[in-house]
Design a protein around this motif. Sequence first.
Motif, PDB file in Angstrom:
ATOM      1  N   ASP A  54       0.824  -1.216   0.000  1.00  0.00           N
ATOM      2  CA  ASP A  54       0.000   0.000   0.000  1.00  0.00           C
ATOM      3  C   ASP A  54       0.858   1.267   0.000  1.00  0.00           C
ATOM      4  O   ASP A  54       0.478   2.282  -0.569  1.00  0.00           O
ATOM      5  CB  ASP A  54      -0.937   0.022   1.209  1.00  0.00           C
ATOM      6  N   TYR A  55       1.997   1.194   0.658  1.00  0.00           N
ATOM      7  CA  TYR A  55       2.912   2.333   0.691  1.00  0.00           C
ATOM      8  C   TYR A  55       3.606   2.513  -0.655  1.00  0.00           C
ATOM      9  O   TYR A  55       3.774   3.641  -1.142  1.00  0.00           O
ATOM     10  CB  TYR A  55       3.952   2.122   1.801  1.00  0.00           C
ATOM     11  N   LEU A  56       4.007   1.405  -1.273  1.00  0.00           N
ATOM     12  CA  LEU A  56       4.747   1.473  -2.527  1.00  0.00           C
ATOM     13  C   LEU A  56       3.867   1.759  -3.746  1.00  0.00           C
ATOM     14  O   LEU A  56       4.337   2.317  -4.737  1.00  0.00           O
ATOM     15  CB  LEU A  56       5.515   0.167  -2.755  1.00  0.00           C
ATOM     16  N   GLU A  57       2.602   1.398  -3.689  1.00  0.00           N
ATOM     17  CA  GLU A  57       1.714   1.542  -4.846  1.00  0.00           C
ATOM     18  C   GLU A  57       1.672   2.965  -5.400  1.00  0.00           C
ATOM     19  O   GLU A  57       1.842   3.159  -6.606  1.00  0.00           O
ATOM     20  CB  GLU A  57       0.301   1.044  -4.510  1.00  0.00           C
ATOM     21  N   PRO A  58       1.440   3.995  -4.570  1.00  0.00           N
ATOM     22  CA  PRO A  58       1.411   5.342  -5.166  1.00  0.00           C
ATOM     23  C   PRO A  58       2.762   5.768  -5.736  1.00  0.00           C
ATOM     24  O   PRO A  58       2.815   6.532  -6.700  1.00  0.00           O
ATOM     25  CB  PRO A  58       1.002   6.264  -4.007  1.00  0.00           C
ATOM     26  N   ILE A  59       3.834   5.271  -5.179  1.00  0.00           N
ATOM     27  CA  ILE A  59       5.167   5.631  -5.680  1.00  0.00           C
ATOM     28  C   ILE A  59       5.373   5.059  -7.080  1.00  0.00           C
ATOM     29  O   ILE A  59       5.802   5.767  -7.992  1.00  0.00           O
ATOM     30  CB  ILE A  59       6.265   5.143  -4.710  1.00  0.00           C
ATOM     31  N   ILE A  60       5.051   3.787  -7.252  1.00  0.00           N
ATOM     32  CA  ILE A  60       5.214   3.182  -8.584  1.00  0.00           C
ATOM     33  C   ILE A  60       4.233   3.815  -9.571  1.00  0.00           C
ATOM     34  O   ILE A  60       4.572   4.025 -10.740  1.00  0.00           O
ATOM     35  CB  ILE A  60       5.087   1.628  -8.557  1.00  0.00           C
ATOM     36  N   GLN A  61       3.044   4.173  -9.114  1.00  0.00           N
ATOM     37  CA  GLN A  61       2.070   4.808 -10.004  1.00  0.00           C
ATOM     38  C   GLN A  61       2.567   6.161 -10.487  1.00  0.00           C
ATOM     39  O   GLN A  61       2.401   6.500 -11.662  1.00  0.00           O
ATOM     40  CB  GLN A  61       0.706   4.943  -9.319  1.00  0.00           C
ATOM     41  N   VAL A  62       3.191   6.944  -9.615  1.00  0.00           N
ATOM     42  CA  VAL A  62       3.757   8.236 -10.028  1.00  0.00           C
ATOM     43  C   VAL A  62       4.825   8.017 -11.096  1.00  0.00           C
ATOM     44  O   VAL A  62       4.876   8.734 -12.102  1.00  0.00           O
ATOM     45  CB  VAL A  62       4.334   8.997  -8.804  1.00  0.00           C
ATOM     46  N   MET A  63       5.667   7.003 -10.903  1.00  0.00           N
ATOM     47  CA  MET A  63       6.698   6.713 -11.884  1.00  0.00           C
ATOM     48  C   MET A  63       6.079   6.308 -13.220  1.00  0.00           C
ATOM     49  O   MET A  63       6.493   6.807 -14.278  1.00  0.00           O
ATOM     50  CB  MET A  63       7.623   5.587 -11.368  1.00  0.00           C
ATOM     51  N   LEU A  64       5.078   5.445 -13.178  1.00  0.00           N
ATOM     52  CA  LEU A  64       4.440   5.008 -14.419  1.00  0.00           C
ATOM     53  C   LEU A  64       3.714   6.169 -15.097  1.00  0.00           C
ATOM     54  O   LEU A  64       3.757   6.297 -16.322  1.00  0.00           O
ATOM     55  CB  LEU A  64       3.488   3.841 -14.134  1.00  0.00           C
ATOM     56  N   ASP A  65       3.039   6.996 -14.311  1.00  0.00           N
ATOM     57  CA  ASP A  65       2.376   8.178 -14.876  1.00  0.00           C
ATOM     58  C   ASP A  65       3.384   9.101 -15.557  1.00  0.00           C
ATOM     59  O   ASP A  65       3.085   9.728 -16.584  1.00  0.00           O
ATOM     60  CB  ASP A  65       1.633   8.963 -13.788  1.00  0.00           C
ATOM     61  N   GLY A  66       4.594   9.181 -14.996  1.00  0.00           N
ATOM     62  CA  GLY A  66       5.646  10.024 -15.569  1.00  0.00           C
ATOM     63  C   GLY A  66       6.147   9.528 -16.914  1.00  0.00           C
ATOM     64  O   GLY A  66       6.771  10.287 -17.650  1.00  0.00           O
ATOM     65  N   LEU A  67       5.871   8.287 -17.252  1.00  0.00           N
ATOM     66  CA  LEU A  67       6.283   7.753 -18.561  1.00  0.00           C
ATOM     67  C   LEU A  67       5.356   8.181 -19.690  1.00  0.00           C
ATOM     68  O   LEU A  67       5.751   8.192 -20.856  1.00  0.00           O
ATOM     69  CB  LEU A  67       6.305   6.222 -18.525  1.00  0.00           C
ATOM     70  N   VAL A  68       4.145   8.537 -19.327  1.00  0.00           N
ATOM     71  CA  VAL A  68       3.154   8.887 -20.343  1.00  0.00           C
ATOM     72  C   VAL A  68       3.583  10.154 -21.064  1.00  0.00           C
ATOM     73  O   VAL A  68       3.964  11.153 -20.439  1.00  0.00           O
ATOM     74  CB  VAL A  68       1.753   9.051 -19.696  1.00  0.00           C
ATOM     75  N   ALA A  69       3.530  10.111 -22.375  1.00  0.00           N
ATOM     76  CA  ALA A  69       3.942  11.257 -23.193  1.00  0.00           C
ATOM     77  C   ALA A  69       3.042  12.455 -22.915  1.00  0.00           C
ATOM     78  O   ALA A  69       1.842  12.309 -22.694  1.00  0.00           O
ATOM     79  CB  ALA A  69       3.887  10.883 -24.674  1.00  0.00           C
ATOM     80  N   GLY A  70       3.660  13.624 -22.891  1.00  0.00           N
ATOM     81  CA  GLY A  70       2.892  14.860 -22.738  1.00  0.00           C
ATOM     82  C   GLY A  70       2.612  15.254 -21.298  1.00  0.00           C
ATOM     83  O   GLY A  70       1.918  16.215 -21.042  1.00  0.00           O
ATOM     84  N   ARG A  71       3.138  14.522 -20.352  1.00  0.00           N
ATOM     85  CA  ARG A  71       2.913  14.898 -18.939  1.00  0.00           C
ATOM     86  C   ARG A  71       4.080  15.642 -18.401  1.00  0.00           C
ATOM     87  O   ARG A  71       5.176  15.510 -18.734  1.00  0.00           O
ATOM     88  CB  ARG A  71       2.662  13.658 -18.084  1.00  0.00           C
TER      89      ARG A  71
END
Length: 186
Positions: free
Chosen positions: A169-186
Amino acid sequence: MTADKTAFPTRRAAAERNRDKILAAARAAFADGDTGISMAEVARRAGVGMATLYRNFPGRRELLEALYADEVDAICEAAVIEDGQSPGAALITWLRLQFDFISHKRLIVSELLEHTGGDGPASRRAQALDAGRPLLTAAQQAGEVRDDVTLEQVFDLIVAIAKIHGTPDYLEPIIQVMLDGLVAGR
């Protein structure tokens, strides 16, 4: 002669079942965080004798390598774009598998590094990178993922996040931020 011909495949099938039972028992033990598990305990959990265990895996290193190889092979096979799935979504799904693997298998990896001096995990990392490169390339060509990152850089981020101590639960938002950062245009 007929009895011998039918006995050999049966013995081979039994040997394969024993190997699978040993791997399943060791996988479960490591999933529980039991790094100090002995080979005798693996044999006990698998329901096989020590001779069977050592016939399949002459030592702890070979057992760890087999566990690691099976997991990496499964991840490599998962590096596909399913029908109707965008390349970016396929890449993100696959990267989540990578994260789950690394965060849950870090005990196996760290012990394997101790037994091998680092050679085994490095070659398997290369195998996973080779499997994932077409996903990243397709996602970048589709304009869904940033084109200024390499798969090696993404893996290094995943490994760094997986090393953070904390609950899923602690790591989930961290990995999500990283994955969101891969999306083009963000």
